[in-house]
Design an enzyme around this catalytic site. Structure first.
Site, mmCIF file in Angstrom:
data_model
loop_
_atom_site.group_PDB
_atom_site.id
_atom_site.type_symbol
_atom_site.label_atom_id
_atom_site.label_comp_id
_atom_site.label_asym_id
_atom_site.label_seq_id
_atom_site.Cartn_x
_atom_site.Cartn_y
_atom_site.Cartn_z
ATOM 1 N N LYS A 10 37.770 41.952 45.794
ATOM 2 C CA LYS A 10 38.070 42.557 47.110
ATOM 3 C C LYS A 10 37.536 43.979 47.139
ATOM 4 O O LYS A 10 37.307 44.602 46.099
ATOM 5 C CB LYS A 10 39.572 42.570 47.387
ATOM 6 C CG LYS A 10 40.469 43.288 46.365
ATOM 7 C CD LYS A 10 40.640 44.779 46.539
ATOM 8 C CE LYS A 10 41.518 45.415 45.468
ATOM 9 N NZ LYS A 10 41.436 46.862 45.358
ATOM 10 N N PRO A 99 33.421 43.634 37.889
ATOM 11 C CA PRO A 99 33.606 44.750 36.950
ATOM 12 C C PRO A 99 35.082 44.956 36.603
ATOM 13 O O PRO A 99 35.945 44.861 37.477
ATOM 14 C CB PRO A 99 33.049 45.957 37.712
ATOM 15 C CG PRO A 99 32.095 45.395 38.697
ATOM 16 C CD PRO A 99 32.646 44.034 39.075
ATOM 17 N N VAL A 100 35.345 45.222 35.332
ATOM 18 C CA VAL A 100 36.733 45.373 34.864
ATOM 19 C C VAL A 100 37.181 46.833 35.068
ATOM 20 O O VAL A 100 36.437 47.762 34.749
ATOM 21 C CB VAL A 100 36.838 44.969 33.375
ATOM 22 C CG1 VAL A 100 38.238 45.244 32.832
ATOM 23 C CG2 VAL A 100 36.481 43.505 33.220
ATOM 24 N N GLY A 105 40.011 44.460 41.986
ATOM 25 C CA GLY A 105 41.132 43.522 41.879
ATOM 26 C C GLY A 105 40.851 42.277 41.047
ATOM 27 O O GLY A 105 41.476 41.232 41.274
ATOM 28 N N GLY A 106 39.940 42.382 40.083
ATOM 29 C CA GLY A 106 39.552 41.202 39.302
ATOM 30 C C GLY A 106 40.725 40.496 38.630
ATOM 31 O O GLY A 106 40.884 39.280 38.754
ATOM 32 N N GLY A 107 41.555 41.250 37.929
ATOM 33 C CA GLY A 107 42.695 40.659 37.219
ATOM 34 C C GLY A 107 43.681 40.029 38.198
ATOM 35 O O GLY A 107 44.180 38.920 37.967
ATOM 36 N N SER A 108 43.937 40.723 39.307
ATOM 37 C CA SER A 108 44.871 40.203 40.314
ATOM 38 C C SER A 108 44.328 38.924 40.927
ATOM 39 O O SER A 108 45.082 37.969 41.187
ATOM 40 C CB SER A 108 45.076 41.225 41.440
ATOM 41 O OG SER A 108 45.514 42.445 40.916
ATOM 42 N N SER A 109 43.028 38.893 41.165
ATOM 43 C CA SER A 109 42.408 37.708 41.752
ATOM 44 C C SER A 109 42.509 36.522 40.793
ATOM 45 O O SER A 109 42.820 35.398 41.207
ATOM 46 C CB SER A 109 40.942 38.018 42.073
ATOM 47 O OG SER A 109 40.311 36.876 42.558
ATOM 48 N N ASP A 141 48.352 43.680 44.305
ATOM 49 C CA ASP A 141 47.196 43.077 44.995
ATOM 50 C C ASP A 141 47.223 41.550 44.974
ATOM 51 O O ASP A 141 46.455 40.911 45.701
ATOM 52 C CB ASP A 141 45.880 43.523 44.336
ATOM 53 C CG ASP A 141 45.554 44.977 44.639
ATOM 54 O OD1 ASP A 141 46.144 45.528 45.590
ATOM 55 O OD2 ASP A 141 44.712 45.541 43.917
HETATM 56 P P1 ATP Z 1 43.907 47.060 39.480
HETATM 57 O O1 ATP Z 1 43.643 48.050 40.574
HETATM 58 O O2 ATP Z 1 44.828 45.942 39.890
HETATM 59 O O3 ATP Z 1 44.216 47.683 38.141
HETATM 60 P P2 ATP Z 1 41.143 46.717 38.833
HETATM 61 O O4 ATP Z 1 40.180 45.917 39.624
HETATM 62 O O5 ATP Z 1 40.951 48.211 38.865
HETATM 63 O O6 ATP Z 1 42.555 46.273 39.314
HETATM 64 P P3 ATP Z 1 41.043 44.885 36.637
HETATM 65 O O7 ATP Z 1 39.621 44.496 36.506
HETATM 66 O O8 ATP Z 1 41.954 43.935 37.296
HETATM 67 O O9 ATP Z 1 41.118 46.308 37.346
HETATM 68 O O10 ATP Z 1 41.561 45.236 35.159
HETATM 69 C C1 ATP Z 1 42.536 46.175 34.924
HETATM 70 C C2 ATP Z 1 43.081 46.003 33.499
HETATM 71 O O11 ATP Z 1 43.736 44.733 33.405
HETATM 72 C C3 ATP Z 1 42.024 46.041 32.402
HETATM 73 O O12 ATP Z 1 42.459 46.972 31.436
HETATM 74 C C4 ATP Z 1 42.026 44.658 31.817
HETATM 75 O O13 ATP Z 1 41.836 44.657 30.416
HETATM 76 C C5 ATP Z 1 43.397 44.090 32.168
HETATM 77 N N1 ATP Z 1 43.348 42.630 32.444
HETATM 78 C C6 ATP Z 1 44.287 41.735 32.111
HETATM 79 N N2 ATP Z 1 43.955 40.501 32.542
HETATM 80 C C7 ATP Z 1 42.787 40.612 33.182
HETATM 81 C C8 ATP Z 1 41.935 39.690 33.838
HETATM 82 N N3 ATP Z 1 42.218 38.381 33.936
HETATM 83 N N4 ATP Z 1 40.802 40.175 34.395
HETATM 84 C C9 ATP Z 1 40.517 41.511 34.336
HETATM 85 N N5 ATP Z 1 41.273 42.400 33.701
HETATM 86 C C10 ATP Z 1 42.411 41.979 33.135
#
Ligand code: ATP
Length: 294
Positions: A10, A99-100, A105-109, A141
């Site tokens: 997102k 990208p992590v 919102g990768g983890g939330s998705s 999210d």
């Molecule tokens: P948010 O704003 O919710 O933190 P983001 O997009 O900035 O989301 P993510 O990519 O969701 O960040 O990752 C945030 C942290 O969550 C990272 O430190 C990662 O190691 C951890 N994490 C745990 N499970 C997952 C997953 N399935 N995918 C990505 N990251 C994950």
């Protein structure tokens, strides 16, 4: 048996921080939309217990992965409702492209994909509202990804109102190669609005931003940019360079670090992508050409 799900990222087209709750969570007013950039989440119903593997070096496998926590939460909620386990075992494999720590919102998705896939596996035992309430326990999210449509989010992100008529914008994204910590970015926020009531704040923002409709390009904004840029100066320098090269405003999504520029036409977006991809072909920055998901 296995189920494969496309787990979309997102962007926050605008994000205002409107208040801070007593429990430390911040209240937001944000326009969120899924984009055509995704991870792949595969659930194989085999073995016993929950197992998670991910192909990205910075994402943990096992119990700390949000996908694991989603599966565990679902199994517990199912158990409470039915007095039985929904499955013997599930192996969840995640192929990352989002990208992590990128504010996409990768983890939330991924967590939302797991909840929805397990719910389908269990013949839709939970309604969408129940599933969103479960998701909220994993992260602010998560409900948005279950909701599945462009939305105005308020509260901590859990109150969602469908946003109509968002044009199919094209986006050029840049992952500056920094993983931003959401909690650090919020902690570093210079917050001056705590004494104001959120209701008034949202009403004022509705008037300012125009609520539904209007030209979405004029609404782009992120209250978290200043905080993220001061913690991670690379976000600020890449934003500045991107704005210079593309001759337009560039915004940050969520708590960072991903930056994006918006285009109405695919051709302009493609040109901009080509320019950045050539300029930044070496180094840690990653460029993506994408669009809002319908
Ligand atoms: P948010 O704003 O919710 O933190 P983001 O997009 O900035 O989301 P993510 O990519 O969701 O960040 O990752 C945030 C942290 O969550 C990272 O430190 C990662 O190691 C951890 N994490 C745990 N499970 C997952 C997953 N399935 N995918 C990505 N990251 C994950």
């Amino acid at each position: 048996m296995s189920l494969t799900r496309v787990s979309f990222a997102k962007v926050n087209l605008f994000l205002y921080v409107t208040g801070k709750r007593n429990d430390g969570y911040h209240e937001l007013y944000s326009l969120m939309a899924q984009i055509n950039l995704w991870d792949e989440v595969e659930l194989s119903f085999e073995g016993s217990g929950i197992r998670v593997a991910c192909d990205h070096p910075d994402v943990p496998g096992g119990e700390t992965n949000l996908a694991y926590r989603a599966a565990e939460l679902f199994c517990n909620a199912y158990g409470e409702k039915k007095g039985a386990l929904p499955l013997d075992g599930v192996f969840i494999q995640i192929k990352k492209q989002i990208p992590v720590g990128g504010g996409l919102g990768g983890g939330s998705s991924n967590a939302a994909s797991v909840l929805m896939a397990l719910n389908e596996y269990c013949s839709g035992i939970f309604s969408q509202d129940e599933l969103m309430a479960l998701g909220l326990r994993l992260g602010a999210d998560v409900p948005f990804f279950i909701f599945g449509m462009p939305a105005l989010a308020t509260g901590v992100g859990e109150t969602l109102e469908k946003y109509d008529d968002l044009p199919k914008f094209h986006l050029v994204l840049c992952d500056p190669g920094v993983s931003a910590s959401t909690s650090d970015v919020f902690k570093n926020l210079k917050f001056r609005l705590t004494s104001r009531r959120n209701y008034n704040m949202n009403t004022r923002l509705n008037a300012l931003v125009g609520g539904q409709g209007g030209d979405s390009r004029e609404k782009l904004h992120n209250d978290l940019e200043v905080s993220a840029c001061s913690l991670y100066p690379k976000i600020a320098s890449v934003k500045e360079e991107m704005e210079f090269l593309l001759e337009r405003n560039v915004y940050m999504s969520g708590s960072g670090s991903t930056l994006f520029a918006l285009f109405t036409g695919p051709e302009d977006a493609r040109k901009a992508y080509g320019l950045l991809a050539k300029k930044w072909s070496k180094g840690s920055k990653k460029i993506f050409l994408t669009s809002l998901k319908r």
